[in-house]
Write an enzyme that holds these catalytic residues in place. Structure first.
Site, PDB file in Angstrom:
ATOM      1  N   HIS A 252      40.532  33.190  48.790  1.00  0.00           N
ATOM      2  CA  HIS A 252      41.631  32.976  49.741  1.00  0.00           C
ATOM      3  C   HIS A 252      42.349  31.646  49.517  1.00  0.00           C
ATOM      4  CE1 HIS A 252      38.140  30.898  51.158  1.00  0.00           C
ATOM      5  NE2 HIS A 252      38.893  30.190  51.975  1.00  0.00           N
ATOM      6  N   ASP A 253      41.879  30.833  48.575  1.00  0.00           N
ATOM      7  CA  ASP A 253      42.515  29.543  48.280  1.00  0.00           C
ATOM      8  C   ASP A 253      43.294  29.545  46.965  1.00  0.00           C
ATOM      9  OD1 ASP A 253      41.307  28.421  50.552  1.00  0.00           O
ATOM     10  OD2 ASP A 253      39.575  27.683  49.416  1.00  0.00           O
TER      11      ASP A 253
ATOM     12  N   ASP B  30      47.886  43.715  66.719  1.00  0.00           N
ATOM     13  CA  ASP B  30      48.420  42.388  67.074  1.00  0.00           C
ATOM     14  C   ASP B  30      48.907  41.616  65.840  1.00  0.00           C
ATOM     15  OD1 ASP B  30      46.069  41.669  65.840  1.00  0.00           O
ATOM     16  OD2 ASP B  30      45.278  40.489  67.512  1.00  0.00           O
TER      17      ASP B  30
ATOM     18  N   ASP C  99      44.196  45.526  60.412  1.00  0.00           N
ATOM     19  CA  ASP C  99      44.413  45.262  61.834  1.00  0.00           C
ATOM     20  C   ASP C  99      44.293  46.558  62.620  1.00  0.00           C
ATOM     21  OD1 ASP C  99      45.266  44.459  64.316  1.00  0.00           O
ATOM     22  OD2 ASP C  99      47.397  44.380  63.745  1.00  0.00           O
TER      23      ASP C  99
ATOM     24  N   ASP D 215      30.392  33.169  56.191  1.00  0.00           N
ATOM     25  CA  ASP D 215      30.900  31.874  55.756  1.00  0.00           C
ATOM     26  C   ASP D 215      30.293  30.816  56.671  1.00  0.00           C
ATOM     27  OD1 ASP D 215      32.757  29.915  54.593  1.00  0.00           O
ATOM     28  OD2 ASP D 215      33.962  31.663  54.072  1.00  0.00           O
TER      29      ASP D 215
ATOM     30  N   ASP E 197      30.865  26.515  52.893  1.00  0.00           N
ATOM     31  CA  ASP E 197      32.150  25.851  52.674  1.00  0.00           C
ATOM     32  C   ASP E 197      31.967  24.370  52.318  1.00  0.00           C
ATOM     33  OD1 ASP E 197      35.106  26.289  53.047  1.00  0.00           O
ATOM     34  OD2 ASP E 197      34.852  24.622  54.442  1.00  0.00           O
TER      35      ASP E 197
ATOM     36  N   GLU F 245      29.896  26.413  48.005  1.00  0.00           N
ATOM     37  CA  GLU F 245      31.236  26.112  47.481  1.00  0.00           C
ATOM     38  C   GLU F 245      31.311  24.611  47.235  1.00  0.00           C
ATOM     39  OE1 GLU F 245      35.992  26.208  48.452  1.00  0.00           O
ATOM     40  OE2 GLU F 245      34.531  25.311  49.785  1.00  0.00           O
TER      41      GLU F 245
HETATM   42  O1  TEU Z   1      38.123  24.954  50.511  1.00  0.00           O
HETATM   43  C1  TEU Z   1      37.805  23.732  49.924  1.00  0.00           C
HETATM   44  C2  TEU Z   1      38.798  23.190  49.061  1.00  0.00           C
HETATM   45  O2  TEU Z   1      38.478  22.372  48.252  1.00  0.00           O
HETATM   46  C3  TEU Z   1      40.206  23.641  49.211  1.00  0.00           C
HETATM   47  O3  TEU Z   1      40.766  22.864  50.204  1.00  0.00           O
HETATM   48  C4  TEU Z   1      40.926  23.503  47.948  1.00  0.00           C
HETATM   49  O4  TEU Z   1      40.856  22.208  47.460  1.00  0.00           O
HETATM   50  C5  TEU Z   1      42.356  23.826  48.143  1.00  0.00           C
HETATM   51  O5  TEU Z   1      42.440  24.972  48.904  1.00  0.00           O
HETATM   52  C6  TEU Z   1      43.037  24.051  46.830  1.00  0.00           C
HETATM   53  O6  TEU Z   1      44.331  24.462  47.072  1.00  0.00           O
HETATM   54  C7  TEU Z   1      37.388  25.363  51.615  1.00  0.00           C
HETATM   55  C8  TEU Z   1      37.952  26.676  52.114  1.00  0.00           C
HETATM   56  O7  TEU Z   1      37.773  27.654  51.133  1.00  0.00           O
HETATM   57  C9  TEU Z   1      39.372  26.461  52.500  1.00  0.00           C
HETATM   58  O8  TEU Z   1      40.008  27.662  52.878  1.00  0.00           O
HETATM   59  C10 TEU Z   1      39.392  25.485  53.648  1.00  0.00           C
HETATM   60  O9  TEU Z   1      40.719  25.167  53.975  1.00  0.00           O
HETATM   61  C11 TEU Z   1      38.643  24.195  53.307  1.00  0.00           C
HETATM   62  O10 TEU Z   1      37.407  24.415  52.668  1.00  0.00           O
HETATM   63  C12 TEU Z   1      38.332  23.441  54.586  1.00  0.00           C
HETATM   64  O11 TEU Z   1      37.378  24.135  55.333  1.00  0.00           O
END
Ligand code: TEU
Length: 564
Positions: free
Chosen positions: A336-337, A25, A21, A98, A206, A264
């Site tokens: 990030h997931d 903010d 950052d 993305d 995505d 993805e």
């Molecule tokens: O993620 C797709 C997805 O399948 C995720 O929702 C996953 O099933 C879940 O996070 C598991 O815990 C993509 C992106 O990477 C995610 O950040 C987004 O929230 C999602 O698509 C919707 O755009």
């Protein structure tokens, strides 16, 4: 194209909101990224993938886009973006954006127009449907079908003004675009071309296996204890998915050979991945499969299972074999997931955190495919100590908590236990740059709390310490860049029935590598047929004292190399 550059490339993913950052903010921004590019370049990576930075109401942290051809003010401006792109290119790296086009934000002008009424010229750009036959629109159970949304609740949102519902597989602020409509596809291709003309080097797409749906939108099976049906079989890898991606390839990527495209695909099987990534079919360069990150979950994603190493190896082994001749693998533990891999499959205790993080990195990077590093993975960043639900920010965590606790009667403590292990916020805590109060991430208040362990685990310390996870990752990347056996070697899984050791060989020409990772806190000897010969081969890299007779220390990894 023979041997495209990305075969030997390594990708680094930035989640801009949590990276750095610059304006105080509490939210990361493009200027913050520019400041820290040398940290990434220093690793030797080839490509940076940026999670979404477009204009967005930030309902799903930018995966809900309200204007595709602009930067969200939280992150900066298009001028900042051009500066970032130039700075990335100057350092010899590429930048991949993305692409979130299964859905837009409900605040996108397309959806606003679509929602204006049944006669709107853009009505058909989204999935509008009347209530279930014989039901009063807007009443419980009157949704057009029984699908649940990924983030909890129904996948349908009622629009009282028109008396119809729109489909949202994710949040109600992420309406699904209707790819059946050719105007939608043209608009998406035009936008993609606009970014490529601006100089970006490709896209991570995505949930791109969700764009073709069974247009009948049939009900899904309802799992025991669930309020909703599972729609995935009807909206993942649908009948026209290959056709759409091929069309995109023709309209956007033809003649742009250097671009990188990654799909993805949460539902992709290895058989489908072969088709998606076969260069002759002209669809995408590689896919992100999910099988290996689903290894520790069952049909109910919100139940925890311990890692079964034999299962993990069977999955990777199948993907390595499946894509050996045609297509290409992507390799990742984290994004990030996903929760942090050192906490998930390694040991994040002070004793073994560094060693197990290195072991996990080495095992992954020595597979055949393109490795992805998620910000902080190169520091061995861990899951975060979330105390209560108030510590979470992720729409998925909050949606699941509400549904499970309020509607399904699960106990709050049980739900929190699962969220602590699996929640996406584990990956999203701010990047740990130094040991100062907000880890050098911000001078303000971070949008999500910094992990208190930043006093120990941070980039400043890691860069200075030659034995850090950071420098180990740097060596792994160096190895890939200089040794073709890492890039092109064929893959043979060894000891498939062993629950502690992950072992394989790679062979290319007369070069051969042996990789053994110990996924346990015990000393384990690898019982290989030619163990003696290997033990005297060159030990290219390890994370603990060189073993005798292939007897590995807890969480040790060894990479041996020999030539025939
Ligand atoms: O993620 C797709 C997805 O399948 C995720 O929702 C996953 O099933 C879940 O996070 C598991 O815990 C993509 C992106 O990477 C995610 O950040 C987004 O929230 C999602 O698509 C919707 O755009």
């Amino acid at each position: 194209m023979e041997n495209p550059w990305w075969h030997s490339g390594v990708v680094y993913q930035i989640y801009p909101r949590s990276f750095a950052d610059a304006d105080g903010d509490g939210m990361g921004d493009l200027k913050g990224i520019i400041r820290h590019l040398d940290h990434i370049a220093g690793l030797g990576v080839d490509v940076i993938w940026l999670s979404p930075i477009y204009r967005s109401p930030q309902d799903d942290n930018g995966y809900d886009i309200s204007e595709y051809q602009d930067i969200d003010p939280v992150f900066g401006t298009l001028e900042d973006f051009d500066e970032l792109l130039a700075a990335v290119h100057e350092r010899g790296m590429r930048l991949v954006m993305d692409l979130v086009v299964n859905h837009s934000s409900d605040e996108h002008a397309w959806f606003v127009e679509s929602r204006a009424g049944k006669d709107s010229p853009k009505r058909d750009w989204y999935w509008w449907r009347p209530a279930r036959a014989g039901m009063e629109p807007g009443t419980p159970g009157a949704e057009p079908n029984n699908w649940g949304s990924v983030f909890g609740g129904s996948a349908w949102e009622y629009d009282p003004a028109s008396g119809e519902y729109y489909l949202h597989i994710f949040s109600r602020k992420q309406p699904d675009l209707n790819w059946e409509n050719p105007e939608v596809r043209e608009a998406v291709y035009a936008m993609m071309n606009w970014w490529l003309d601006r100089g970006v080097d490709g896209f991570r797409m995505d949930v791109i296996d969700h764009i073709s749906k069974d247009t009948a939108l049939p009900d899904g099976a309802v799992p025991p204890g669930s309020l909703y049906g599972v729609g995935a079989p009807h909206y993942m890898n649908g009948p026209r998915n290959h056709e759409f991606l091929h069309e995109m390839h023709e309209r956007v990527f033809a003649g742009r050979d250097e671009m990188l495209t990654v799909g993805e695909m949460p539902g992709v099987t290895v058989e489908e991945a072969i088709r998606y990534t076969d260069p002759a079919r002209g669809e995408v360069d590689m896919v992100f499969g999910f099988e290996h990150v689903f290894v520790d979950r069952g049909p109910d994603p919100w139940l925890l299972y311990p890692l079964q190493l034999t299962k993990l190896k069977a999955i990777f082994g199948r993907w390595q074999a499946g894509l050996a001749e045609v297509g290409w693998n992507s390799l990742y533990w984290n994004n990030h997931d996903q929760p942090r891999v050192v906490s998930r499959f390694g040991d994040d205790s002070p004793e073994y955190r560094v060693r197990s993080a290195k072991m996990l990195g080495a095992v992954l990077h020595l597979h055949r495919g393109t490795p992805y590093i998620y910000q902080g993975e190169e520091l061995g960043m861990t899951n975060a100590p979330f105390a209560t639900i108030a510590d979470f920010r992720d729409i998925e965590a909050l949606g699941h908590y509400a549904q499970a606790v309020d509607h399904e009667g699960r106990s709050p403590e049980d739900v929190l236990t699962v969220l602590r292990a699996r929640g996406r916020d584990n990956a999203r805590t701010p990047m740990q740059w130094d040991s100062s109060p907000q880890a050098g991430f911000t001078t303000g208040t971070p949008w999500l709390a910094v992990n208190p362990n930043h006093t120990e685990i941070n980039a400043a310390a890691a860069v200075q310490d030659p034995d850090s996870v950071y420098h180990f990752y740097r060596r792994l990347i160096e190895l890939r860049h200089k040794d073709p056996v890492v890039v092109y070697g064929d893959f043979t899984m060894l000891l498939p029935g062993d629950e502690k050791l992950y072992a394989f060989t790679r062979r290319h020409g007369d070069a051969e590598l042996l990789v053994i990772g110990n996924f346990s806190g015990e000393r384990v000897r690898a019982e290989l047929a030619d163990a003696e010969a290997w033990a005297s081969a060159e030990l290219v890299l390890t994370n603990a004292p060189a073993p005798a007779d292939l007897e590995l220390e807890p969480w040790q990894v060894v990479i041996y190399r020999r030539s025939a």
